[in-house]
Design a protein around this motif. Sequence first.
Motif, PDB file in Angstrom:
ATOM      1  N   GLU A  90       0.723  -1.386  -0.396  1.00  0.00           N
ATOM      2  CA  GLU A  90       0.184   0.072   0.210  1.00  0.00           C
ATOM      3  C   GLU A  90       0.837   1.659  -0.252  1.00  0.00           C
ATOM      4  O   GLU A  90       0.148   2.244  -0.700  1.00  0.00           O
ATOM      5  N   ARG A 149      -0.427   4.884  15.564  1.00  0.00           N
ATOM      6  CA  ARG A 149      -1.424   4.729  14.338  1.00  0.00           C
ATOM      7  C   ARG A 149      -1.291   4.416  12.888  1.00  0.00           C
ATOM      8  O   ARG A 149      -0.377   5.147  12.222  1.00  0.00           O
ATOM      9  N   LYS A 150      -1.761   3.446  12.418  1.00  0.00           N
ATOM     10  CA  LYS A 150      -1.721   3.115  11.379  1.00  0.00           C
ATOM     11  C   LYS A 150      -1.208   3.896   9.846  1.00  0.00           C
ATOM     12  O   LYS A 150      -0.632   4.215   9.287  1.00  0.00           O
ATOM     13  N   GLU A 151      -2.323   4.508   9.452  1.00  0.00           N
ATOM     14  CA  GLU A 151      -3.032   4.880   8.801  1.00  0.00           C
ATOM     15  C   GLU A 151      -1.684   6.069   8.771  1.00  0.00           C
ATOM     16  O   GLU A 151      -0.970   6.669   8.086  1.00  0.00           O
ATOM     17  N   LYS A 194       2.118   4.825   7.688  1.00  0.00           N
ATOM     18  CA  LYS A 194       1.294   4.031   6.299  1.00  0.00           C
ATOM     19  C   LYS A 194       2.217   5.662   5.754  1.00  0.00           C
ATOM     20  O   LYS A 194       2.863   5.680   4.533  1.00  0.00           O
ATOM     21  N   ALA A 195       1.483   6.258   6.380  1.00  0.00           N
ATOM     22  CA  ALA A 195       1.509   7.716   5.205  1.00  0.00           C
ATOM     23  C   ALA A 195       2.940   8.335   5.289  1.00  0.00           C
ATOM     24  O   ALA A 195       3.545   9.142   4.192  1.00  0.00           O
TER      25      ALA A 195
END
Length: 273
Positions: free
Chosen positions: A98, A139-141, A144-145
Amino acid sequence: MITPEKEIPVHHLTSEEFQMSTLSAAGPENFHDVHRHNFFEIIWFREVYEYSHLELDFESYKLDNNQICIIAPGQAFNMKIEGEEGYAMAISREIFNEACDIESVLTGGVLPFFLDPKNEKTCNTIISLIEQEYKATARKELLKAYLKAFCIIIGEQINPEEPLLNDRQRVQELVGLIEKHYIVHKETSFYAEKLKITTHHLNDILRILRGTTVKKMISQRLILEAKRELSFGALTVKEIAFKLGFNDTSYFSRFFKKHTGQTPDYFKNNEKR
């Protein structure tokens, strides 16, 4: 967690999809002894010693300050950590796919390369943000960012030229399909059908972008896996042949010699020495 197998040990991500640590803390998993990952790992070597090196798929690489190495799932890896400074990020396949659109590393990883000095400050800032978030709420999101930003920068050094988007996407899909099916499906038509194009068109794309063919890519993947097992595993040649989808051990031996110039037994004994 490590699988207790007769084959090369496999290190897994268990409770987390993302782990981060400094090299001085020995990384997110035990580096010592030959092993594989079932995840991606990005290692940034900030400061190393004159004799620092790592081993990746039968090759030893001397390390220098400010180098980055990306290890793909399945690669045979070994490194003796002796207090080098830097960061290691263990990333699940899902998160990596992703966040990191770097087609060339999906199965083959990327050998140690120097980070461009002009990008060092930016990458250091991003790594600091990742470390801060990982130690706090993770925080996963957000992770990822940050990871995506880091991969965009290093990806520009890995893929400086951008080929046609559609063809590049097809090659990326092909790499993933081969990794998933190369043991069972060794025919070009299977992959062309999956990608919904003709075998001729698919090979034309590969010749232009990679200078190769589907058949050669499958053969290279089989040979790489055979070398890994012969060098680091405990399986016999017959067991390796069966594991890689060869019903005839003698045919496997001829296939291996054709692509390496050595018999499997000779390669195995020479690597052990």
